[in-house]
Design a protein around this motif. Structure first.
Motif, short mmCIF file in Angstrom:
data_model
loop_
_atom_site.label_atom_id
_atom_site.label_comp_id
_atom_site.label_asym_id
_atom_site.label_seq_id
_atom_site.Cartn_x
_atom_site.Cartn_y
_atom_site.Cartn_z
N UNK A 449 19.62 88.72 35.24
CA UNK A 449 20.61 90.12 35.18
C UNK A 449 20.42 90.45 36.58
N UNK A 450 21.51 91.16 37.05
CA UNK A 450 21.58 91.81 38.48
C UNK A 450 22.29 93.27 38.23
N UNK A 451 21.76 94.24 38.65
CA UNK A 451 22.28 95.68 38.40
C UNK A 451 22.92 95.96 39.90
N UNK A 452 24.38 96.14 39.69
CA UNK A 452 24.88 96.32 41.03
C UNK A 452 26.30 96.75 40.78
N UNK A 453 27.07 97.64 41.69
CA UNK A 453 28.32 97.93 41.21
C UNK A 453 29.41 97.44 42.59
N UNK A 454 28.90 96.29 43.13
CA UNK A 454 29.70 95.65 44.30
C UNK A 454 29.82 94.18 43.69
N UNK A 545 19.08 101.44 28.12
CA UNK A 545 19.40 102.65 27.36
C UNK A 545 19.74 103.75 28.34
N UNK A 546 19.58 103.59 29.64
CA UNK A 546 19.90 104.84 30.50
C UNK A 546 19.93 104.35 31.87
N UNK A 547 20.91 105.23 32.56
CA UNK A 547 20.92 104.95 34.04
C UNK A 547 20.08 105.74 34.96
N UNK A 548 19.57 105.29 36.05
CA UNK A 548 18.73 106.21 36.82
C UNK A 548 19.06 106.09 38.31
N UNK A 549 20.16 105.69 38.58
CA UNK A 549 20.58 105.20 39.93
C UNK A 549 20.15 104.17 40.88
N UNK A 550 19.44 103.18 39.89
CA UNK A 550 19.04 101.97 40.67
C UNK A 550 20.18 100.97 40.88
N UNK A 551 20.07 100.42 42.07
CA UNK A 551 21.03 99.37 42.37
C UNK A 551 19.82 98.29 42.94
N UNK A 552 20.33 97.02 42.50
CA UNK A 552 19.52 95.96 43.14
C UNK A 552 19.56 95.71 44.41
#
Length: 798
Positions: A449-454, A545-552
């Motif tokens: 799993x990768x957390x990113x918005x691009x 269960x929640x966002x913290x602003x983290x991006x890979x």
């Protein structure tokens, strides 16, 4: 460093060609027993006697640095003996530590997922085009399987057994655990034709009398809830707590941190959902404060199953949720682990979930739901010994009592399902059902799993991004909750699609597919999650269960994934073949040659025939590039970039991936003709002339050439070789051994053909033909490694 008698026997058995199943108590030195045969042979023996590559497989992501420490201690004496630094390279290859995705180290600590997926030609950490890269490394290695009792009986266990049966006599192996039942021991030994250590009651008594086993460990079956209060009440200076699932571990950790009676006790949380750097820091700290010789303040560690395997620590009290007996005893091995210590193991039948509700661990056995009867029997048996000190012999009796019936059924089932399991393996090896590989590797597999918005940025090097390994069911369950909450939109969840290396230029193309329903995640390898849905905390780990602003982090990480971008310079056909053959002779084949010799002995082939085949596939692997359209493409491209090619035949053009003009011109031109299957077809009559008396090796050689760019290529395009192709083959053949050149008629080439699937089908090595398949994966490993190294020598960058 002096070895125990049982360790010496293991070493002697392996060095004399026997495979071994080892059952030894925790703290008795199983890791040393496994590494000693390899390290001694690496320094003292030629690879013909014992492999100079070791792949050490464990059933889950573990504190792998502990293995490196064990290795360093064991090799110290050999370094002193030889008065030199070791040139033995040690690597770690797991879902989190991807430091050797291509299995190129000498000693590789890897998860069983990595090993089995590689052998099945569906490697988790390589793109699909490289699916046949690693299997040959396994064929040429000494294989160690630690904590074998944790292998899933419906997937990991039968696949491992079938692999070892295929490799019998070719790759020596050792299976190890502290917690086999007698039924499982005898069944596996018979199936694999292996020696059991300890061999008899006398040997078991000798193992029990080791100094390391002189300790006291009492067990208590606690019919109460596992709470922070219970842990603190029993705490002195060092306590370990093991939960079956991450969420309950996190809840218990937070409760301990907030408890008013905690005082100055330090609490750590350890599970599989931390970033690599954070988890490594936690591992190092835990090893420091829980080491046998250290007592640093008051310490409590709350963990999951990651603490069960490969962790050299000890504690005075261990609190664990109820699990199958073999898992409970494995966890207990981290309590009173060393001579002279006394410890207490508390096993709880009830826990608290994230909502504060009680969970009956006897009835709700997740993640051991398929062993519910064993869990229930484990609880009954533990109640019968509650409050008593238990020795290793007692533990083995407990294991046999709780697991014996199920293990006998497992062994019987393995025999009954053998043919159907083999068929499933063969389908995956053919590339027909690679999405079902997880069912053969472990029922509880991992999903990256990768957390990113691009997404497009991540797709450039998806396997180089920071990632987390989660149970697929965990991800599907969370996606279901998001879907039901109405937040699963706008590409919030996407799965990676590998489009392969369609241009045969060494680069995979990746795209993303939006996930609208949790069922669409089945078979996915890597998933992208939006930072608006999930987050990360260095103390708690991944938060679904929640966002913290983290991006890979997407910065290039050299130890995370193999490079997918190459630079090339214009290189003649002859020069490229020469470079590839040079690296093959000097760097690649010496590692694989002993395995080739063992293959020849096992199948009764003539001595040296696989080496002959290896030379031929290296020397003739790019004959398909002598296709007229391929060479014309080179001329047109070089003209367009204003660097005209001189007369001759070429294997590579100029190409700089950072040069926008090169990239634009390539996109504007027609796709380069494929060349791998075409080249294999063209040289088929020549291969037959040398290898025809041994059809399996001929098939292996043909397949290695046909699939040196795509692991499942099964056909090609119509081709017509250039005038002078035969002469070019003769010139490259002259680079090989002189005896190989005699009697080869290069004019027997098939200069024009249409290698359709129907025409080449009978030439391809099929997994159902074990002899041809094993030879093929060895040759594929040799060719693809040599091709990469040779290309690196002939290019400006790599």
């Amino acid at each position: 460093m002096t070895l125990y008698p049982y360790q010496e026997r293991v070493k002697d058995y392996l060095h004399t060609g026997k495979n071994v199943i080892l059952q030894a108590p925790t703290g008795a030195g199983k890791t040393r027993a496994a590494l000693a045969p390899f390290i001694e042979s690496f320094f003292d023996f030629p690879p013909e006697r014992f492999p100079h590559k070791c792949i050490y497989a464990v059933p889950m992501r573990v504190l792998a640095n502990q293995f490196v420490i064990e290795y360093q201690e064991l090799t110290a004496k050999y370094k002193r003996k030889h008065r030199r630094q070791s040139d033995l390279t040690v690597r770690i290859q797991t879902g989190e530590h991807r430091r050797d995705a291509r299995f190129e180290g000498d000693l590789i600590f890897a998860t069983i997922d990595q090993v089995l997926s590689s052998f099945l030609l569906a490697p988790y950490s390589l793109p699909r085009r490289l699916s046949n890269f690693n299997a040959g490394a396994i064929t040429g290695a000494y294989l160690v399987f630690d904590e074998f009792h944790l292998f899933d009986p419906g997937s990991t266990l039968p696949t491992t057994l079938e692999m070892l049966k295929m490799l019998d006599g070719v790759a020596p192996f050792l299976l190890m655990t502290a917690t086999f039942s007698s039924a499982m021991l005898s069944g596996l030994a018979q199936s694999l034709n292996a020696v059991i250590v300890p061999e008899d009651e006398t040997a078991r008594a000798a193992m029990q009398s080791l100094a390391s086993q002189q300790k006291i460990r009492r067990y208590h079956a606690v019919d109460e809830v596992l709470t922070a209060e219970a842990i603190i009440a029993a705490h002195t200076t060092r306590s370990l707590v093991v939960c079956n699932v991450v969420d309950r571990a996190r809840v218990l950790y937070e409760a301990l941190c907030q408890h008013p009676e905690l005082g100055d006790t330090q609490v750590q949380l350890l599970h599989s959902r931390f970033l690599q750097a954070d988890r490594q820091g936690k591992e190092e700290q835990i090893r420091d404060v829980f080491h046998r010789e250290n007592v640093i303040g008051s310490q409590i560690v709350v963990a999951t199953q990651v603490i069960e395997v490969g962790l050299d620590i000890t504690s005075q009290a261990l609190h664990t949720e109820l699990a199958p007996a073999n898992a409970v005893l494995q966890r207990a091995g981290r309590c009173a682990r060393y001579a002279g210590e006394t410890g207490t193991v508390y096993v709880y039948a009830t826990a608290l979930n994230t909502d504060g509700e009680t969970v009956d661990l006897i009835g709700q056995a997740w993640p051991y739901q398929d062993q519910r009867d064993v869990v229930q029997l484990t609880w009954q048996t533990l109640q019968g010994v509650s409050g008593k000190a238990i020795t290793f012999s007692d533990e083995q009796a407990l294991i046999s009592q709780t697991h014996g019936d199920k293990d006998r059924a497992i062994v019987s089932g393995l025999i009954g399902r053998q043919e159907s399991h083999q068929r499933c393996m063969h389908k995956v090896m053919r590339g027909e059902q690679d999405e079902h590989a997880a069912a053969l590797i472990r029922a509880v597999t991992a999903l990256q799993v990768v957390v990113h918005d691009e997404p497009n940025t991540v797709a450039r090097r998806p396997f180089a991004a920071e990632s987390f390994s989660l149970h697929p069911g965990t991800v599907r369950g969370q996606v279901k909750r998001w879907r039901e909450a109405g937040v699963l939109r706008g590409g919030a969840v996407q799965k990676l699609q590998d489009q392969g290396d369609k241009d045969e230029n060494g680069r995979s193309v990746y795209t993303w597919e939006s996930v609208e329903h949790e069922s669409e995640l089945r078979g996915a390898v890597l998933v992208l999650l939006s930072p608006q849905l999930v987050g990360y905390d260095p103390a708690l780990g991944l938060l679904l269960d929640r966002a913290t602003g983290y991006r890979a982090a997407l910065a290039p990480l050299s130890d995370r994934a193999p490079r997918d971008v190459y630079s090339y310079c214009l290189e003649s056909y002859f020069d490229h073949v020469q470079q590839v053959h040079t690296t093959f002779v000097g760097e690649v084949w010496p590692e694989l040659l002993p395995a080739a010799a063992r293959l020849e002995r096992v199948f009764g082939w003539s001595e040296g025939i696989i080496t002959q085949a290896a030379h031929l596939v290296v020397l003739w692997h790019d004959v398909g590039k002598l296709n007229q359209p391929w060479q014309q493409w080179v001329q047109v491209y070089q003209d367009k970039i204003a660097r005209p090619a001189p007369p001759g035949f070429f294997a590579h053009t100029d190409y700089d991936p950072g040069n926008a003009r090169h990239h634009a011109i390539q996109r504007s031109m027609p796709r380069r003709p494929s060349h791998a299957a075409e080249g294999a077809t063209a040289v088929a009559p020549l291969l037959a002339g040398v290898l025809g008396d041994c059809r399996p090796v001929f098939n292996a050689a043909f397949t290695a050439i046909a699939r040196h760019h795509g692991a499942f290529t099964h056909s090609g395009q119509p081709y017509r070789l250039v005038t002078g192709a035969a002469q070019a083959l003769a010139e490259t053949l002259a680079l090989g051994p002189e005896e190989l050149q005699r009697g080869v008629d290069v004019h027997a080439l098939w200069t024009a053909e249409n290698p359709s699937a129907g025409k080449v089908r009978d030439f391809l090595a099929d997994p159902s033909d074990e002899a041809a398949f094993l030879a093929y994966i060895l040759l594929a490993r040799a060719l693809r490694r040599a091709d990469q190294l040779g290309t690196k020598l002939g290019s400006s960058n790599f």
